[in-house]
Design a protein around this motif. Structure first.
Motif, mmCIF file in Angstrom:
data_model
loop_
_atom_site.group_PDB
_atom_site.id
_atom_site.type_symbol
_atom_site.label_atom_id
_atom_site.label_comp_id
_atom_site.label_asym_id
_atom_site.label_seq_id
_atom_site.Cartn_x
_atom_site.Cartn_y
_atom_site.Cartn_z
ATOM 1 N N PHE A 16 3.890 5.708 -5.323
ATOM 2 C CA PHE A 16 3.867 5.733 -6.785
ATOM 3 C C PHE A 16 2.817 6.709 -7.290
ATOM 4 O O PHE A 16 3.033 7.478 -8.219
ATOM 5 C CB PHE A 16 3.606 4.316 -7.318
ATOM 6 C CG PHE A 16 3.493 4.267 -8.822
ATOM 7 C CD1 PHE A 16 2.234 4.163 -9.447
ATOM 8 C CD2 PHE A 16 4.622 4.332 -9.631
ATOM 9 C CE1 PHE A 16 2.136 4.120 -10.829
ATOM 10 C CE2 PHE A 16 4.522 4.295 -11.017
ATOM 11 C CZ PHE A 16 3.275 4.182 -11.618
ATOM 12 N N THR A 17 1.661 6.669 -6.647
ATOM 13 C CA THR A 17 0.563 7.566 -7.058
ATOM 14 C C THR A 17 0.948 9.014 -6.851
ATOM 15 O O THR A 17 0.666 9.882 -7.687
ATOM 16 C CB THR A 17 -0.712 7.256 -6.243
ATOM 17 O OG1 THR A 17 -1.077 5.878 -6.451
ATOM 18 C CG2 THR A 17 -1.853 8.177 -6.673
ATOM 19 N N ILE A 18 1.597 9.264 -5.723
ATOM 20 C CA ILE A 18 2.030 10.630 -5.437
ATOM 21 C C ILE A 18 3.037 11.116 -6.490
ATOM 22 O O ILE A 18 2.957 12.232 -7.002
ATOM 23 C CB ILE A 18 2.629 10.733 -4.028
ATOM 24 C CG1 ILE A 18 1.530 10.510 -2.979
ATOM 25 C CG2 ILE A 18 3.321 12.088 -3.815
ATOM 26 C CD1 ILE A 18 2.046 10.387 -1.562
ATOM 27 N N VAL A 50 0.838 -1.213 0.000
ATOM 28 C CA VAL A 50 0.000 0.000 0.000
ATOM 29 C C VAL A 50 0.863 1.249 0.000
ATOM 30 O O VAL A 50 0.609 2.206 -0.738
ATOM 31 C CB VAL A 50 -0.941 -0.006 1.236
ATOM 32 C CG1 VAL A 50 -1.619 1.351 1.366
ATOM 33 C CG2 VAL A 50 -1.971 -1.120 1.122
ATOM 34 N N ALA A 51 1.910 1.187 0.821
ATOM 35 C CA ALA A 51 2.798 2.341 0.900
ATOM 36 C C ALA A 51 3.481 2.598 -0.437
ATOM 37 O O ALA A 51 3.612 3.736 -0.901
ATOM 38 C CB ALA A 51 3.840 2.129 1.989
ATOM 39 N N SER A 91 4.218 14.521 -11.109
ATOM 40 C CA SER A 91 4.799 14.719 -12.444
ATOM 41 C C SER A 91 3.777 15.288 -13.411
ATOM 42 O O SER A 91 4.123 16.006 -14.344
ATOM 43 C CB SER A 91 5.340 13.391 -12.973
ATOM 44 O OG SER A 91 4.283 12.476 -13.210
ATOM 45 N N LEU A 92 2.501 14.982 -13.159
ATOM 46 C CA LEU A 92 1.466 15.530 -14.036
ATOM 47 C C LEU A 92 1.139 16.985 -13.690
ATOM 48 O O LEU A 92 0.820 17.783 -14.578
ATOM 49 C CB LEU A 92 0.194 14.673 -13.917
ATOM 50 C CG LEU A 92 0.288 13.268 -14.511
ATOM 51 C CD1 LEU A 92 -0.969 12.465 -14.183
ATOM 52 C CD2 LEU A 92 0.495 13.347 -16.015
#
Lengths: 233, 130
Positions: free
Chosen positions: A11-13, A5-6, A18-19
């Motif tokens: 990764f999501t962060i 989860v971490a 970057s977007l």
């Protein structure tokens, strides 16, 4: 489980950042045009032009004995300044402007570098006594320096050779493109003047690298206007 | 009447660069299909930009002395070409060959004969110092 989860959260962060983070392109390296250049290395070439009715009428009025602004030590256009035989131009580049010191008529031109996307950029100060040189702004387009000039006073685009008498109206504006290839510098001037010409046309003017230094031009109207012997002598 | 004109290497220099006189329209001002020669006495010498010029007094066949204007290259051009400008003085006799003006008594210089020396017409403006 928790590490997964971490890891996924991290990764999501990272993806989100970057977007959302503005992509900053590395600054474009301007072409190196600095130094002294002398008119030469080839002939001046004009692309074909097509007069409007008014343009042709104006062209036919040109009187070489009295209409050449050069008799008053005035450059009639940037095209005219560039195409004068065997003259030097010294180019100096800084982060916010380009300075072009023309030996012809001792013209010192300081042109601000601007964002070409701005509709009304800051422009150079008028050249004293030469309203036909307008006001300019510059930017780089890849390996090319682009100089746009507006507010050009009506007069004569060219006063030399077979092009003497080509007129320019108050609607003239020009784009000069300076591109270097080794020791050669090519100036292309595109002329836009819908009052006198049905389509834009281009003047190509070659220059060469030189180790000559600029010399004072020192034009004096009483000498520049001499075109005939004195009478009664 | 045969008119003899003095022509300068400077003119050749200018021709080499594509235009004989800095700010004039050469084809309009001068008849490039003809060449003339004029001999006379220098009365004025002007090494200037955009175009240098001389005035010479020419004694014509009818006995009258008339002034001719001899035009040639810009001073800066001639300096860079190494033209020996300091050789010429008011009062010197010169023989000039070049294109006649379309108006008045004017000549676009191609070659000059001075003190028995004919200047090298093949001089070219140099792009760089040696």
């Amino acid at each position: 489980m928790q590490s997964t989860v971490a890891r996924n959260t991290l990764f999501t962060i990272v993806v989100a950042c970057s977007l959302l983070w503005p992509v900053t392109a590395s600054p474009q390296t301007p072409p190196d045009l600095a130094g002294n250049w002398i008119r030469g290395g080839g002939s001046v070439v004009f692309s074909p032009w097509e007069f409007t009715t008014d343009g042709e009428r104006r062209f036919k009025t040109y009187d070489f004995m009295k209409d050449d602004p050069g008799y008053g030590c005035i450059a009639s256009s940037w095209t005219r300044a560039w195409m004068n035989p065997n003259v030097l131009v010294r180019i100096t580049q800084t982060a916010d402007h380009v300075r072009l010191q023309h030996e012809f008529m001792d013209i010192d031109r300081l042109v601000p570098l601007v964002d070409p996307g701005i509709a009304n950029p800051r422009r150079s100060a008028p050249i004293k006594g030469m309203p036909s040189l307008g006001r300019s702004a510059a930017w780089y387009d890849g390996d090319t320096l682009v100089i746009e000039t507006v507010d050009i006073a009506a007069g004569w685009l060219a006063t030399m050779e077979q092009w003497a008498g080509l007129p320019q109206s108050r609607r003239m504006h020009t784009m000069e493109r300076l591109r270097r290839s080794g020791s050669a510098l090519t100036i292309e001037v595109t002329h836009f003047d819908p009052s006198y010409y049905r389509k834009p046309f281009v003047t190509t003017i070659p220059y060469q690298r030189t180790n000559w230094e600029l010399m004072h031009y020192g034009c004096a109207p009483e000498e520049a206007a001499v075109v005939a012997p004195r009478r009664n002598r | 009447m045969r008119i003899r004109l003095l022509s300068f290497a400077a003119v050749a220099l200018v021709l080499a660069s594509g235009a004989a006189a800095g700010h004039h329209s050469v084809p309009v001002n001068f008849d490039q299909s003809r060449e003339v020669t004029v001999a006379g006495t220098l009365t004025e010498i002007k090494w200037v930009n955009p175009h240098s010029h001389w005035r010479i007094d020419v004694k014509e066949p009818d006995g009258a002395v008339r002034e001719y204007l001899v035009e040639f290259g810009a001073k800066n051009t001639m300096v860079r070409a190494g033209f020996p400008m300091d050789r010429f003085m008011v009062g010197d006799r010169v023989e000039v060959t070049g294109n006649p003006g379309r108006r008045d008594r004017a000549v676009l210089l191609r070659e000059v004969l001075h003190n028995g020396e004919r200047l090298n017409p093949e001089m070219r403006p140099r792009a760089s110092r040696d």
